[in-house]
Enzyme design. Structure first.
Site, mmCIF file in Angstrom:
data_model
loop_
_atom_site.group_PDB
_atom_site.id
_atom_site.type_symbol
_atom_site.label_atom_id
_atom_site.label_comp_id
_atom_site.label_asym_id
_atom_site.label_seq_id
_atom_site.Cartn_x
_atom_site.Cartn_y
_atom_site.Cartn_z
ATOM 1 N N VAL A 104 0.819 -1.222 0.000
ATOM 2 C CA VAL A 104 0.000 0.000 0.000
ATOM 3 C C VAL A 104 0.845 1.261 0.000
ATOM 4 O O VAL A 104 0.350 2.350 -0.320
ATOM 5 C CB VAL A 104 -0.989 0.022 1.190
ATOM 6 N N ASN A 133 -7.664 -2.006 5.144
ATOM 7 C CA ASN A 133 -7.389 -2.770 6.357
ATOM 8 C C ASN A 133 -5.900 -2.903 6.668
ATOM 9 O O ASN A 133 -5.534 -3.079 7.831
ATOM 10 C CB ASN A 133 -8.002 -4.164 6.207
ATOM 11 N N SER A 139 -8.808 2.386 14.969
ATOM 12 C CA SER A 139 -8.439 1.742 16.228
ATOM 13 C C SER A 139 -8.962 2.610 17.355
ATOM 14 O O SER A 139 -9.155 3.820 17.183
ATOM 15 C CB SER A 139 -6.915 1.626 16.333
ATOM 16 N N TYR A 154 1.555 4.887 15.836
ATOM 17 C CA TYR A 154 0.298 4.160 15.620
ATOM 18 C C TYR A 154 -0.888 5.048 15.968
ATOM 19 O O TYR A 154 -1.843 5.175 15.188
ATOM 20 C CB TYR A 154 0.286 2.886 16.466
ATOM 21 N N LYS A 161 -3.689 6.545 13.271
ATOM 22 C CA LYS A 161 -5.116 6.237 13.386
ATOM 23 C C LYS A 161 -5.949 7.503 13.571
ATOM 24 O O LYS A 161 -7.097 7.567 13.102
ATOM 25 C CB LYS A 161 -5.353 5.246 14.528
ATOM 26 N N THR A 213 -5.374 -11.226 16.985
ATOM 27 C CA THR A 213 -4.479 -11.459 15.845
ATOM 28 C C THR A 213 -3.057 -11.266 16.348
ATOM 29 O O THR A 213 -2.827 -10.808 17.474
ATOM 30 C CB THR A 213 -4.753 -10.480 14.689
#
Length: 272
Positions: free
Chosen positions: A76, A102, A158, A170, A174, A205
């Site tokens: 991506v 995703n 998230s 992160y 988000k 996951t």
């Protein structure tokens, strides 16, 4: 007839985990799938990414449901390569109706020891989780507009995008995904293309169950930060998120756009 019969969804990061779950769930609803995955590890991430064998297994599970599937190894971060993969998929499957951005990684819990490692972790997470989402949307929007049938774009956020949780790049990425959603939802509304962000709490996951993440959460707890859900569940299953994805693709959500949709067992609302 299934809710998504005859439609086509483009999903990034389908090799395993949430991406595979979303692809299989939409296929169960009747959709054909265009899926990509990088199938390569990141040095800054403390867990392995999907493999080409994982990607092939995702395709096998979709085909077992009697749906058509097109998969490619693609990154991506590479806008040109991503567009080429999507173009080939649309040419084979004939249309595009849904987009699920995703693909994502987490390096924030990884203990960096040098400035170079810290910079690399920042760049990797921002490039995949934020810039990659933008690339995905920009690659797909022309096909949605050309179809003149409306559509649904779903960005995977998230709870870190709704609260000031730690984890540096992160959390930053988000929050940025929410900005992408707000702008595109307004730009595309007149074409009946809906844009929303789904914000999961921790999901079962490898991103959430690796030793690096466990060490990060232990360090957060030691300094008095407790990342816990309000409801008595530690981890959601990927299918819990996929069910919401299926709803947001269906006509059941035809007037829902520009929204943040937490699937978080009350995490965001919790007051510690």
């Amino acid at each position: 007839m299934s809710r998504l019969e005859g439609k086509v969804a483009f999903i990034t990061g389908v090799g395993r985990g949430q991406g595979r779950s979303h692809a299989v769930r939409l296929a169960e609803e009747g959709a054909d799938i265009i899926g990509i995955d990088i199938c390569r590890d990141f040095e800054s991430a403390p867990y392995p990414m999907s493999s080409e064998e994982d990607l092939a297994e995702t395709a096998r599970q979709i085909e077992k449901l009697g749906r058509r599937v097109f998969t490619r190894v693609a990154d991506v971060r590479d806008a040109v390569g991503l567009r080429a993969a999507l173009q080939e998929g649309v040419e084979q499957l004939g249309r595009l109706d849904f987009v699920v951005a995703n693909a994502g990684i987490s390096a924030a819990q990884f203990k960096m020891t040098t400035l170079e490692e810290d910079i690399q972790a920042w760049n990797d997470v921002i490039d995949v989780n934020l810039t990659g989402v933008w690339h995905t949307c920009q690659a797909a929007i022309p096909y949605l507009l050309a179809g003149n049938r409306g559509g649904s774009i779903i960005l995977i956020g998230s709870t870190a995008g709704l609260r000031g949780v730690g984890a540096g790049p992160y959390t930053t990425a988000k929050h940025g995904v929410v900005g992408i959603m707000r702008g595109l939802a307004n730009e595309l509304a007149e074409d009946n293309i809906r844009v929303n962000v789904v914000h999961p709490t921790a999901v079962n996951t490898l991103m959430a169950t690796n030793p690096g993440m466990e060490a990060f959460l232990a360090a957060e707890a030691a300094r008095g930060v407790h990342s816990q859900n309000a409801m008595p569940v530690e981890l959601l299953e990927p299918s819990d998120i996929s069910n919401t994805i299926a709803f947001l693709c269906s006509d059941d959500s035809r007037y829902i756009t520009g929204t943040n949709v937490p699937v978080d067992a009350g995490f965001v609302n919790r007051v510690d």
